[in-house]
Scaffold this motif. Structure first.
Motif, PDB file in Angstrom:
ATOM      1  N   LEU A 199       0.845  -1.189   0.000  1.00  0.00           N
ATOM      2  CA  LEU A 199       0.000   0.000   0.000  1.00  0.00           C
ATOM      3  C   LEU A 199       0.880   1.239   0.000  1.00  0.00           C
ATOM      4  O   LEU A 199       1.690   1.452   0.898  1.00  0.00           O
ATOM      5  N   LEU A 200       0.710   2.077  -1.028  1.00  0.00           N
ATOM      6  CA  LEU A 200       1.533   3.277  -1.172  1.00  0.00           C
ATOM      7  C   LEU A 200       0.785   4.563  -0.831  1.00  0.00           C
ATOM      8  O   LEU A 200       1.391   5.549  -0.419  1.00  0.00           O
ATOM      9  N   GLN A 201      -0.543   4.534  -1.014  1.00  0.00           N
ATOM     10  CA  GLN A 201      -1.304   5.767  -0.880  1.00  0.00           C
ATOM     11  C   GLN A 201      -2.738   5.423  -0.529  1.00  0.00           C
ATOM     12  O   GLN A 201      -3.320   4.486  -1.093  1.00  0.00           O
ATOM     13  N   SER A 202      -3.324   6.162   0.413  1.00  0.00           N
ATOM     14  CA  SER A 202      -4.717   5.955   0.788  1.00  0.00           C
ATOM     15  C   SER A 202      -5.351   7.322   1.056  1.00  0.00           C
ATOM     16  O   SER A 202      -4.874   8.070   1.913  1.00  0.00           O
ATOM     17  N   VAL A 203      -6.416   7.630   0.289  1.00  0.00           N
ATOM     18  CA  VAL A 203      -7.066   8.935   0.405  1.00  0.00           C
ATOM     19  C   VAL A 203      -8.574   8.718   0.575  1.00  0.00           C
ATOM     20  O   VAL A 203      -9.203   8.081  -0.280  1.00  0.00           O
ATOM     21  N   THR A 204      -9.140   9.222   1.661  1.00  0.00           N
ATOM     22  CA  THR A 204     -10.593   9.150   1.845  1.00  0.00           C
ATOM     23  C   THR A 204     -11.237  10.433   1.317  1.00  0.00           C
ATOM     24  O   THR A 204     -10.693  11.523   1.492  1.00  0.00           O
ATOM     25  N   HIS A 205     -12.373  10.259   0.643  1.00  0.00           N
ATOM     26  CA  HIS A 205     -13.128  11.387   0.065  1.00  0.00           C
ATOM     27  C   HIS A 205     -12.210  12.357  -0.689  1.00  0.00           C
ATOM     28  O   HIS A 205     -12.072  13.522  -0.314  1.00  0.00           O
ATOM     29  N   PRO A 206     -11.547  11.873  -1.738  1.00  0.00           N
ATOM     30  CA  PRO A 206     -10.603  12.740  -2.464  1.00  0.00           C
ATOM     31  C   PRO A 206     -11.324  13.925  -3.093  1.00  0.00           C
ATOM     32  O   PRO A 206     -12.498  13.822  -3.465  1.00  0.00           O
ATOM     33  N   PRO A 207     -10.637  15.061  -3.241  1.00  0.00           N
ATOM     34  CA  PRO A 207     -11.247  16.238  -3.872  1.00  0.00           C
ATOM     35  C   PRO A 207     -11.651  15.941  -5.320  1.00  0.00           C
ATOM     36  O   PRO A 207     -11.008  15.145  -6.001  1.00  0.00           O
ATOM     37  N   VAL A 208     -12.713  16.553  -5.771  1.00  0.00           N
ATOM     38  CA  VAL A 208     -13.161  16.402  -7.154  1.00  0.00           C
ATOM     39  C   VAL A 208     -12.059  16.864  -8.102  1.00  0.00           C
ATOM     40  O   VAL A 208     -11.388  17.874  -7.851  1.00  0.00           O
TER      41      VAL A 208
END
Length: 536
Positions: A494-503
């Motif tokens: 796992l390199l990257q985890s983003v919750t609710h990313p910006p539009v």
């Protein structure tokens, strides 16, 4: 003891006088004082090793300049001892008191346990040596090997492969030592070496194997058997048995489960995916009819060092590379992992792991990238066929002596030959021709692999541009629908985890090196999407 030593020395020199040749290979002279060599136990013998160095010739009458001392030696090989007159041997170097003695032989790192493999049905003489040489270039470790000539009790025995035994060792399988008093906490977690093999020849007072919770997916549902290799069956404690059995059960359960692709609850935390890919490549390159199911080794270190299960080392390819006339072993097309389909009647079957891993985009991507990389380097045609040329060239007239001692050429069949050449040159030509076709098939088949994701997972997600120099954007749904976006390396890290990313933020890969990445997206409502993105 002095009289015994003197007798052995005199006897060995008398035995040597019965032979007279010059060799470009090291010469091993073994004298058992008339005891002969049996399957077990080991008998005490004298070993002299003659190696005058690169470019020099060796004679049996030369000084024993590489080693002159005691060994304990026995026959080895569960099938070969029964089938072939030219058998293999295992021996340990010893001191005058019969204790193990660690030495460096023929340039190998110090050890006391060694193997002499005697190729008989492999009339090229080099299938094991070739595979070990190639695998050793890109795997964590593969047994080192030297071609040698062997004389036992005055009897010339032919060309052998002097090689290392698979052992826990800082210069071999480099995992932590596991003592009998290490039965709790991090101490209990490693190191272990287990192997998938026939449960024969190792029985003692304690259990020496256990079976998988998952049987082979064939009509007969054969059991998959794991043998304790390190610690040895007589040394491993009850707590250690329970731990490694539980670890294997947890790994297989995660791999077989519905969530096997999940980064936390799936199988990836249990395995070093790179080692599984490399092991797959070696066994598929050689179309090893015994691959994955016999003489298959796995190891695990302490959690504090590396908690993952690793494949290796590779072992035993004398009936690979087109040298088996059963179960499609000589075919240059097709997968070795399909053994259970081709030969479901055989009691030793391939674990379900490999078919399941081919359903994983990360495994397939890593396999494809690794194959491309290796075909440009260690497994290029130049490297593969150059290694064959080097191994055959160094033997020179030792080949003729071997086949004079063991007259199996001239079209004679030795189990399980798929080809019977009339000359040594024709045997080598067959091996090279088989490998040429096998490499070509794999060059087409590996890039064409596609994953078989579970039906409940919708893999359709479009990211563009793909390939990308940095950011790839979602094309077939709005980012407002996203709950979570994760980026994984081809090995499942796992390199990257983003919750609710910006539009309109997309997936930013600009900070990562070139390669293929797996992007996981979780939508509102729980739908999961996957895509592979190439970073230029």
């Amino acid at each position: 003891m002095t009289l015994v030593v003197l007798y052995l020395l005199l006897a060995s020199q008398t035995a040597v006088a019965q032979t007279d040749f010059t060799s470009t290979l090291p010469i091993l002279i073994i004298d058992t004082d008339g005891q002969g060599i049996q399957d077990e136990p080991k008998v005490t013998a004298r070993l002299g090793v003659i190696d005058n160095g690169p470019g020099q010739t060796n004679r049996p009458t030369d000084d024993w300049n590489e080693y002159d001392g005691f060994i304990g030696i026995e026959g080895r090989g569960s099938s070969s001892q029964a089938l072939f007159p030219k058998i293999g041997y295992g021996f340990e170097t010893r001191d005058a008191d019969g204790e193990d003695r660690q030495v460096s032989l023929l340039g190998f790192p110090k050890e006391e346990d060694w193997i002499l493999h005697g190729p008989y049905s492999d009339k090229s003489l080099i299938r094991n040596a070739l595979t070990y040489h190639l695998a050793g270039q890109f795997m964590a470790w593969a047994p080192r090997v030297r071609m040698v000539e062997v004389i036992i009790d005055g009897d010339y025995r032919g060309v052998y492969l002097f090689t290392e035994r698979i052992k826990r060792d800082k210069n071999r399988i480099d995992i932590a030592k596991l003592s009998e008093d290490e039965n709790a906490g991090d101490d209990l977690t490693g190191g272990y070496i287990i192997k998938i093999d026939k449960p024969t020849g190792e029985a003692g007072d304690k259990p020496f194997f256990f079976t998988s919770d998952f049987r082979a997916g064939t009509m007969r549902q054969w059991a998959i058997t794991y043998l304790y290799h390190y610690p040895k069956p007589d040394d491993i404690t009850a707590e250690q048995r329970t731990y490694i059995q539980g670890f294997m059960a947890d790994f297989e359960g995660a791999l077989a489960g519905d969530d096997f692709l999940e980064p936390i609850s799936g199988y990836k935390p249990f395995v070093d995916l790179q080692s599984f890919v490399d092991f797959f490549i070696v066994n598929e390159l050689t179309r090893n009819v015994d691959g994955y199911r016999i003489s298959t080794y796995l190891y695990k270190d302490k959690d504090s060092n590396d908690a993952r299960l690793k494949m290796g080392s590779v072992w035993d390819f004398n009936i690979a590379l087109g040298n088996a006339n059963y179960c499609q072993g000589a075919n240059t097309a097709g997968w070795a992992i399909d053994f259970n389909i081709v030969c479901d009647y055989d009691q030793r079957q391939v674990p379900f792991w490999w078919k399941r891993m081919l359903e994983d985009p990360a495994f397939v991507t890593l396999l494809q990238e690794r194959w491309t990389e290796l075909r440009r380097s260690h497994l290029s045609n130049g490297q593969v066929f150059g290694t064959i040329d080097s191994l055959t060239a160094e033997m020179t007239d030792a080949v003729d002596r071997n086949f004079e001692r063991w007259p199996v050429l001239e079209g004679k069949y030795v189990w399980p030959n798929a080809f019977q050449g009339r000359t040594y040159a024709s045997e080598v030509a067959y091996l090279e021709g088989w490998l040429t076709e096998r490499l070509a098939w794999l060059d087409a088949a590996i890039p064409a692999l596609e994953t078989g994701l579970p039906e409940e997972v919708d893999p359709i997600m479009i990211l563009s541009p793909n390939p990308t120099a940095g950011i790839a954007y979602f094309n077939n749904f709005s980012e407002s629908e996203l709950e979570l976006v994760e980026v994984y390396s081809a090995t499942g890290q796992l390199l990257q985890s983003v919750t609710h990313p910006p539009v309109n933020s997309g997936v930013d890969l600009s900070g990562y090196p070139s390669g293929t990445y797996v992007v996981l997206a979780v939508l509102k409502g729980g739908d999961v999407r996957y895509d592979r993105v190439v970073r230029r």
